[in-house]
Design a protein around this motif. Structure first.
Motif, PDB file in Angstrom:
ATOM      1  N   ILE A 184       5.152   9.839   1.715  1.00 24.44           N
ATOM      2  CA  ILE A 184       6.109   9.365   0.817  1.00 24.44           C
ATOM      3  C   ILE A 184       5.677   8.148   0.410  1.00 24.44           C
ATOM      4  O   ILE A 184       5.167   7.051   0.965  1.00 24.44           O
ATOM      5  CB  ILE A 184       7.177   9.309   2.371  1.00 24.44           C
ATOM      6  N   ASP A 185       6.823   8.472  -0.199  1.00 19.97           N
ATOM      7  CA  ASP A 185       6.254   7.412  -1.669  1.00 19.97           C
ATOM      8  C   ASP A 185       7.054   5.711  -1.819  1.00 19.97           C
ATOM      9  O   ASP A 185       6.598   4.856  -2.126  1.00 19.97           O
ATOM     10  CB  ASP A 185       5.980   7.473  -3.505  1.00 19.97           C
ATOM     11  N   SER A 186       7.721   4.889  -0.729  1.00 18.22           N
ATOM     12  CA  SER A 186       8.190   4.556   0.191  1.00 18.22           C
ATOM     13  C   SER A 186       7.646   3.581   0.764  1.00 18.22           C
ATOM     14  O   SER A 186       6.509   3.737   1.680  1.00 18.22           O
ATOM     15  CB  SER A 186       9.753   4.842   0.397  1.00 18.22           C
ATOM     16  N   ILE A 187       7.725   2.660   0.614  1.00 21.83           N
ATOM     17  CA  ILE A 187       7.005   0.969   1.105  1.00 21.83           C
ATOM     18  C   ILE A 187       8.218   1.327   2.334  1.00 21.83           C
ATOM     19  O   ILE A 187       9.882   0.643   2.430  1.00 21.83           O
ATOM     20  CB  ILE A 187       7.006  -0.325   1.055  1.00 21.83           C
ATOM     21  N   ILE A 188       7.944   1.233   3.769  1.00 20.33           N
ATOM     22  CA  ILE A 188       8.848   1.203   4.548  1.00 20.33           C
ATOM     23  C   ILE A 188       8.509   0.718   6.361  1.00 20.33           C
ATOM     24  O   ILE A 188       9.907  -0.331   6.211  1.00 20.33           O
ATOM     25  CB  ILE A 188       8.492   2.576   5.389  1.00 20.33           C
ATOM     26  N   TYR A 189       7.261   0.365   6.155  1.00 21.11           N
ATOM     27  CA  TYR A 189       6.659  -1.134   7.304  1.00 21.11           C
ATOM     28  C   TYR A 189       6.485  -1.845   6.379  1.00 21.11           C
ATOM     29  O   TYR A 189       5.335  -2.318   5.461  1.00 21.11           O
ATOM     30  CB  TYR A 189       6.176  -0.212   7.993  1.00 21.11           C
ATOM     31  N   PHE A 190       6.328  -3.087   7.315  1.00 16.22           N
ATOM     32  CA  PHE A 190       5.658  -4.359   7.015  1.00 16.22           C
ATOM     33  C   PHE A 190       5.667  -5.412   8.233  1.00 16.22           C
ATOM     34  O   PHE A 190       5.714  -5.282   9.061  1.00 16.22           O
ATOM     35  CB  PHE A 190       7.094  -4.996   6.550  1.00 16.22           C
ATOM     36  N   TYR A 191       4.245  -4.805   7.682  1.00 14.03           N
ATOM     37  CA  TYR A 191       2.902  -6.117   8.868  1.00 14.03           C
ATOM     38  C   TYR A 191       2.496  -7.279   8.936  1.00 14.03           C
ATOM     39  O   TYR A 191       2.321  -7.346   7.709  1.00 14.03           O
ATOM     40  CB  TYR A 191       1.783  -4.641   8.734  1.00 14.03           C
ATOM     41  N   GLU A 192       3.287  -7.893   9.835  1.00 11.10           N
ATOM     42  CA  GLU A 192       2.655  -9.568   9.706  1.00 11.10           C
ATOM     43  C   GLU A 192       1.224  -9.478  10.079  1.00 11.10           C
ATOM     44  O   GLU A 192       1.181  -9.261  11.260  1.00 11.10           O
ATOM     45  CB  GLU A 192       3.692 -10.167  10.422  1.00 11.10           C
ATOM     46  N   ARG A 193       0.157 -10.098   9.442  1.00 11.99           N
ATOM     47  CA  ARG A 193      -1.180 -10.322  10.212  1.00 11.99           C
ATOM     48  C   ARG A 193      -0.571 -11.771  11.177  1.00 11.99           C
ATOM     49  O   ARG A 193      -0.337 -12.804  10.856  1.00 11.99           O
ATOM     50  CB  ARG A 193      -1.793 -11.321   8.798  1.00 11.99           C
ATOM     51  N   GLN A 194      -1.272 -12.121  11.933  1.00 11.78           N
ATOM     52  CA  GLN A 194      -1.301 -12.751  12.627  1.00 11.78           C
ATOM     53  C   GLN A 194      -2.918 -13.417  12.587  1.00 11.78           C
ATOM     54  O   GLN A 194      -4.352 -12.957  12.729  1.00 11.78           O
ATOM     55  CB  GLN A 194      -0.699 -12.895  13.727  1.00 11.78           C
ATOM     56  N   ASP A 195      -3.321 -14.397  12.134  1.00  4.95           N
ATOM     57  CA  ASP A 195      -4.384 -15.529  12.068  1.00  4.95           C
ATOM     58  C   ASP A 195      -5.115 -15.649  13.460  1.00  4.95           C
ATOM     59  O   ASP A 195      -6.128 -15.762  13.644  1.00  4.95           O
ATOM     60  CB  ASP A 195      -4.274 -16.805  11.679  1.00  4.95           C
ATOM     61  N   SER A 196      -3.979 -15.820  14.513  1.00  2.00           N
ATOM     62  CA  SER A 196      -4.465 -15.620  16.081  1.00  2.00           C
ATOM     63  C   SER A 196      -5.118 -14.457  16.663  1.00  2.00           C
ATOM     64  O   SER A 196      -5.606 -14.042  18.157  1.00  2.00           O
ATOM     65  CB  SER A 196      -3.669 -15.775  17.531  1.00  2.00           C
ATOM     66  N   SER A 197      -5.050 -13.565  16.032  1.00  3.85           N
ATOM     67  CA  SER A 197      -5.381 -11.704  16.586  1.00  3.85           C
ATOM     68  C   SER A 197      -6.304 -11.185  16.280  1.00  3.85           C
ATOM     69  O   SER A 197      -7.467 -11.896  16.310  1.00  3.85           O
ATOM     70  CB  SER A 197      -4.356 -10.629  15.221  1.00  3.85           C
ATOM     71  N   ASN A 257       1.144  -1.008  -0.118  1.00  2.00           N
ATOM     72  CA  ASN A 257       0.241  -0.251   0.048  1.00  2.00           C
ATOM     73  C   ASN A 257       1.048   1.191   0.241  1.00  2.00           C
ATOM     74  O   ASN A 257       1.780   1.641   1.368  1.00  2.00           O
ATOM     75  CB  ASN A 257      -0.959   0.132   1.241  1.00  2.00           C
ATOM     76  N   ALA A 258       0.879   1.832  -1.492  1.00  2.00           N
ATOM     77  CA  ALA A 258       1.397   2.999  -1.357  1.00  2.00           C
ATOM     78  C   ALA A 258       1.281   4.589  -1.364  1.00  2.00           C
ATOM     79  O   ALA A 258      -0.071   4.570  -1.994  1.00  2.00           O
ATOM     80  CB  ALA A 258       2.915   3.193  -2.263  1.00  2.00           C
ATOM     81  N   PHE A 259       1.968   5.462  -1.363  1.00  2.00           N
ATOM     82  CA  PHE A 259       1.614   7.360  -1.524  1.00  2.00           C
ATOM     83  C   PHE A 259       2.040   7.554  -3.205  1.00  2.00           C
ATOM     84  O   PHE A 259       2.947   7.542  -3.114  1.00  2.00           O
ATOM     85  CB  PHE A 259       1.350   7.312  -0.235  1.00  2.00           C
ATOM     86  N   GLU A 260       1.382   8.626  -2.917  1.00  2.00           N
ATOM     87  CA  GLU A 260       1.796   9.440  -3.961  1.00  2.00           C
ATOM     88  C   GLU A 260       2.552  10.587  -2.998  1.00  2.00           C
ATOM     89  O   GLU A 260       2.344  10.825  -2.050  1.00  2.00           O
ATOM     90  CB  GLU A 260       0.992   9.602  -4.787  1.00  2.00           C
ATOM     91  N   ASN A 261       3.697  11.359  -3.451  1.00  2.00           N
ATOM     92  CA  ASN A 261       4.618  11.687  -2.699  1.00  2.00           C
ATOM     93  C   ASN A 261       4.034  12.886  -3.390  1.00  2.00           C
ATOM     94  O   ASN A 261       4.217  13.325  -3.676  1.00  2.00           O
ATOM     95  CB  ASN A 261       5.932  11.769  -3.295  1.00  2.00           C
ATOM     96  N   LYS A 262       3.628  13.650  -1.424  1.00  2.00           N
ATOM     97  CA  LYS A 262       3.182  15.115  -2.247  1.00  2.00           C
ATOM     98  C   LYS A 262       2.772  15.598  -0.349  1.00  2.00           C
ATOM     99  O   LYS A 262       3.270  14.825   0.553  1.00  2.00           O
ATOM    100  CB  LYS A 262       1.740  15.234  -2.853  1.00  2.00           C
ATOM    101  N   LYS A 263       2.598  16.971  -0.034  1.00  2.00           N
ATOM    102  CA  LYS A 263       3.411  17.895   0.447  1.00  2.00           C
ATOM    103  C   LYS A 263       1.558  18.642   1.107  1.00  2.00           C
ATOM    104  O   LYS A 263       1.779  18.756  -0.042  1.00  2.00           O
ATOM    105  CB  LYS A 263       4.056  18.740   0.875  1.00  2.00           C
ATOM    106  N   ILE A 264       1.244  18.902   2.351  1.00  2.00           N
ATOM    107  CA  ILE A 264      -0.304  19.373   2.170  1.00  2.00           C
ATOM    108  C   ILE A 264      -0.161  20.328   3.095  1.00  2.00           C
ATOM    109  O   ILE A 264       0.482  19.421   4.443  1.00  2.00           O
ATOM    110  CB  ILE A 264      -1.313  17.861   2.401  1.00  2.00           C
ATOM    111  N   LEU A 265      -0.153  21.824   3.084  1.00  2.00           N
ATOM    112  CA  LEU A 265      -0.348  22.842   3.807  1.00  2.00           C
ATOM    113  C   LEU A 265      -1.845  22.441   4.539  1.00  2.00           C
ATOM    114  O   LEU A 265      -2.979  23.447   3.573  1.00  2.00           O
ATOM    115  CB  LEU A 265      -0.224  23.719   3.526  1.00  2.00           C
TER     116      LEU A 265
END
Length: 325
Positions: A199-212, A128-136
């Motif tokens: 920021i258009d970079s993939i930084i975070y890796f989320y591990e889905r847990q079946d027992s959550s 899941n990525a975003f387009e690089n942009k700044k919002i005021l």
């Protein structure tokens, strides 16, 4: 006192199998000064011993241990302790991309940074990525920014963001909320920020847990989840009355799938929330994007409970079959 660019808050509960990978990904971040705050929330396995070993080996790791209080109280303690210019939340079973945080330009000292993330689905990562942009943000566009962010489920997890610490001085997680607490927390943040960077970079890796808790669909848990979400949106709308109309679609998307995925026909708990009653009253088939949910909703609202039970059993069978592959 040492200055840190980012304070990383890691709530930890029974994470002996994953915490090493998580902490190693933080330690390996280069060219950024990290304070790593690990809060052991009453773990019953070997988690605390592992954390204490890391604390001995690394000067920038702080470990605190407490009786089990839940993720919201744990994160709040981390905010209280944080000394960095920015705060980041990382779950104990997740990890960061190597040398990724140093790619974020913090020199402008913006209020909030949002970056991309990937989540595991049967060992395949979906991005899941975003387009690089700044919002005021000012009075002219605040309402639009607020609604756009709140209605995008991909933006409402606290772990895919960097929060300027001073923004959180008077913001904490509601400890009475046990599910989707991120949404309410972020609504408070959005009311205060003036600058937002995607920021258009993939930084975070989320591990889905079946027992959550996210994947637990017993009737009582689903009921409480739905009512919990309604409480969140009632609170948001009460404090931001101008966005009520625009947030209704979001609330439907949150509540309806939970109801459809129950394995029982009864959904009389709808009557326990005026807000949820209004959601059901106002919904249109065009508001529901997925055919499987359209069918379930139609059967429920027309009170075809026997057909819904057959349909839902078939749906749950297919879901279990898919997960077993």
């Amino acid at each position: 006192m040492e200055k840190f660019d980012i304070s990383v808050i890691v709530p930890v509960y029974n994470a002996e199998k994953t915490i090493r990978k998580c902490l190693n990904s933080l330690i390996a971040q280069k060219n950024v000064r990290l304070e790593i705050i690990c809060i052991n929330d009453g773990s019953k396995d070997n988690t605390l011993n592992i954390l204490e070993k890391y604390e001995c080996d690394y000067d920038n790791i702080v470990v605190v241990s407490q009786q089990n209080k839940g993720v919201s109280k744990t994160r709040n303690l981390g905010i209280d302790m944080a000394k960095g210019n920015y705060i980041m939340f990382v779950d104990a079973d997740d990890f960061l991309k190597e040398d990724s945080l140093c790619t974020i330009d913090l020199s402008e000292q913006l209020d909030l940074y949002k970056f991309g993330y990937a989540y595991s689905d049967k060992n395949v990562y979906q991005e899941n990525a975003f387009e690089n942009k700044k919002i005021l943000i000012d009075k002219n566009n605040y309402q639009k920014v607020f609604v756009d962010v709140m209605n995008n489920i991909n933006e409402n997890m606290v772990w895919a963001q960097l929060y300027k610490r001073e923004i959180l001085e008077d913001i904490r997680f509601d400890t009475n909320i046990f599910y989707a607490e991120d949404i309410l927390f972020n609504s408070y943040v959005l009311r205060k920020i003036k600058t937002l960077q995607y920021i258009d970079s993939i930084i975070y890796f989320y591990e889905r847990q079946d027992s959550s808790v996210t994947n637990n669909f017993t009737y009582e848990i689903v009921k409480n989840k739905v009512l919990n979400i309604c409480t969140i949106f009632e609170t948001i709308i009460k404090e931001n009355p101008d966005v009520k109309k625009d947030l209704e679609i979001k609330s439907i998307r949150e509540a309806l799938p939970q109801i459809i995925m129950m394995n029982e026909t009864k959904y009389n708990f709808v009557e326990e929330s005026e807000y949820l009653q209004q959601v059901f009253k106002d919904i249109k088939p065009s508001d529901i994007s997925e055919v499987r949910y359209k069918i379930g909703y139609s059967l429920l609202t027309k009170k075809h409970y026997k057909l819904f039970r057959i349909y839902n059993k078939f749906y749950m069978f297919l879901k279990k079959l898919k997960n077993s592959k």
